[in-house]
Design a protein around this motif. Sequence first.
Motif, short mmCIF file in Angstrom:
data_model
loop_
_atom_site.label_atom_id
_atom_site.label_comp_id
_atom_site.label_asym_id
_atom_site.label_seq_id
_atom_site.Cartn_x
_atom_site.Cartn_y
_atom_site.Cartn_z
N ALA A 1 -0.01 -11.84 11.30
CA ALA A 1 0.55 -10.95 10.30
C ALA A 1 1.91 -11.43 9.80
O ALA A 1 2.22 -11.36 8.60
N ASP B 1 0.96 -10.84 2.93
CA ASP B 1 0.01 -9.87 2.38
C ASP B 1 -0.35 -8.82 3.43
O ASP B 1 -0.79 -7.72 3.10
N ILE B 2 -0.19 -9.17 4.72
CA ILE B 2 -0.56 -8.25 5.79
C ILE B 2 0.61 -7.32 6.13
O ILE B 2 0.46 -6.11 6.21
N ASP C 1 -9.16 -6.32 3.54
CA ASP C 1 -9.53 -7.04 4.76
C ASP C 1 -10.34 -6.18 5.71
O ASP C 1 -10.20 -4.95 5.74
N SER D 1 -8.68 -2.31 5.11
CA SER D 1 -7.29 -2.24 4.68
C SER D 1 -7.07 -2.96 3.36
O SER D 1 -7.30 -4.18 3.27
N ARG E 1 -4.49 -4.70 1.10
CA ARG E 1 -3.20 -5.33 1.36
C ARG E 1 -2.23 -5.05 0.22
O ARG E 1 -2.63 -4.89 -0.94
N ARG F 1 1.15 2.43 4.49
CA ARG F 1 0.01 2.00 5.31
C ARG F 1 -1.13 3.02 5.30
O ARG F 1 -2.30 2.67 5.16
N ARG G 1 -3.09 2.77 2.06
CA ARG G 1 -3.93 1.58 1.91
C ARG G 1 -5.16 1.60 2.81
O ARG G 1 -6.11 0.86 2.58
#
Length: 292
Positions: free
Chosen positions: A86, A91-92, A130, A165, A167, A172, A175
């Motif tokens: 990550a 992007d994570i 993802d 998820s 990104r 959070r 998303r």
Amino acid sequence: MRLVRFNDDRLGLLANDDGIIDVTDDLGLETNDPLKEYARKDLDASEYESEDADYDREEVTIESPVRRPGKVIAAPLNYENHVEEALADKDIVTEEWFTIEDKGYFLKAPSSVAGPEDGIELPFNDRRVDHEIELGFVMGEDVKDIDADDVWDAILGYTILLDVSVRGDQDRSNRKSYDTFTIIGPCVTTPDEFDDPHDLEMELQLNGETQQRENTGGMIYSCADIVEYASIGATIEAGDVITTGTPEGVSAIEGGDTIDAEIEDVGAMTVDVTERDLAFEDVDVRKSQKDD
């Protein structure tokens, strides 16, 4: 036991030959969320395990074990190899690594819960989304301010959870809370079926290629640690779903993909991915005025 919810409101036991033993009427379950009712009433279906199956698995639709948990509590960045992954991919995560102790858990919308046969529907065709395989579990009783050592007796059973998820730098919980972004299934496996939830091999294949493979022993915080922390601020209720984080290997999915997820001694499921014809860049959110 391996408990399954099927055909919308039926609770069954998954037999070794993939048959389904329907225990709904025997246990007097009356709601459309029978596993949550089962947990809250502290029922025991083990006496029906030796009965003949009522259905072949192929005859029924396997749903998410819990239709609508009161809460889905999720642990962030709970495998060291995913932390490294990550931090190398902005992007994570868009900030420095944080732990449960730093910022706590996060919540996913209960409406994001779906079963493996529902599939994953991507909301946008221009955003990276993802897959994340995780060991999840369902609580079997209400707990508050519980010590980690006492958590184990309060867990109903374990399941596979896909934490899907988008990104980006949105919140959070935003998303990760789109419809179908919490795939749970195919069953809830009771703790007596294996020795240690922190010694299970898990694997996710995307279109037949292994992307994630890890032992649950790689967790930074244990299942019990997560519940202990979360119960400080909130009552964790029977039927709530807790998920424990994903290991390295997350990658983008798109419409037409197929995900195969398996956790040793817990279960296996296949999930198809579809995609809406909508671009995130075309979404226009602005203040509206109420007409007089």
